[in-house]
Motif scaffolding. Structure first.
Motif, mmCIF file in Angstrom:
data_model
loop_
_atom_site.group_PDB
_atom_site.id
_atom_site.type_symbol
_atom_site.label_atom_id
_atom_site.label_comp_id
_atom_site.label_asym_id
_atom_site.label_seq_id
_atom_site.Cartn_x
_atom_site.Cartn_y
_atom_site.Cartn_z
ATOM 1 N N HIS A 4 1.042 -1.105 0.005
ATOM 2 C CA HIS A 4 0.045 -0.007 0.120
ATOM 3 C C HIS A 4 0.970 1.327 -0.018
ATOM 4 O O HIS A 4 1.941 1.419 0.771
ATOM 5 N N VAL A 6 1.647 5.273 0.448
ATOM 6 C CA VAL A 6 1.409 6.377 1.323
ATOM 7 C C VAL A 6 2.346 7.242 1.529
ATOM 8 O O VAL A 6 3.489 7.029 1.702
ATOM 9 N N GLU A 10 1.636 10.770 6.243
ATOM 10 C CA GLU A 10 0.323 10.443 6.561
ATOM 11 C C GLU A 10 0.145 9.121 7.204
ATOM 12 O O GLU A 10 -0.498 8.820 8.143
ATOM 13 N N TRP A 11 1.194 8.216 6.851
ATOM 14 C CA TRP A 11 1.354 7.075 7.786
ATOM 15 C C TRP A 11 1.764 7.062 9.184
ATOM 16 O O TRP A 11 1.437 6.616 9.951
ATOM 17 N N TYR A 19 -4.563 2.293 10.558
ATOM 18 C CA TYR A 19 -4.423 3.154 9.395
ATOM 19 C C TYR A 19 -5.833 2.997 8.395
ATOM 20 O O TYR A 19 -5.960 2.050 8.070
ATOM 21 N N PRO A 21 -7.070 5.298 5.271
ATOM 22 C CA PRO A 21 -6.678 6.412 4.473
ATOM 23 C C PRO A 21 -8.077 6.767 3.958
ATOM 24 O O PRO A 21 -9.088 6.303 3.940
#
Length: 117
Positions: A4, A6, A10-11, A19, A21
């Motif tokens: 994935h 990201v 953001e992570w 998490y 998204p």
């Protein structure tokens, strides 16, 4: 293992929670890729302008509590990905304990993703 993509910032937001998204709320699932080659094609098609550093989460599908289904890209796979390639879609947040590694996307001088390290 599935991948994935990201932005690292953001992570790192709210590390005490699973998490989730924006795609989970928008599309009903978390977009993932089946392997590194496909992940790089996705990055080059959709994430070249994303905030950096950009990372790929290497996720152990067996450690997810949410269901993971494998589906064809709609309407078509990104350039460089074979027709008929199935993509893992996680129908719930990613459990942080399922993330085995965080790999940074490497870029060439032309702004194309070339690998993960």
């Amino acid at each position: 293992m599935i991948y994935h993509v990201v932005p690292l910032a953001e992570w790192n937001t709210d590390p005490g929670r699973p998490y989730a998204p924006a795609s989970l709320a928008e599309d009903g699932f978390v977009h993932c890729s089946p392997d590194e080659e496909t992940t790089l094609a996705v990055v080059n098609a959709f994430y070249r302008g994303a905030p950096r550093p950009l990372v790929a989460l290497l996720v152990d599908e067996d450690r997810l509590t949410a269901r993971c289904g494998w589906e064809a890209a709609a309407p078509a796979p990104p350039p460089g990905v074979a027709e008929g390639t199935l993509f893992p879609h996680v129908f719930g947040p990613l459990d942080r304990a399922a993330v085995r590694r965080v790999l940074e996307v490497r870029w060439d001088d032309g702004g194309r993703a070339t690998g993960l390290c």
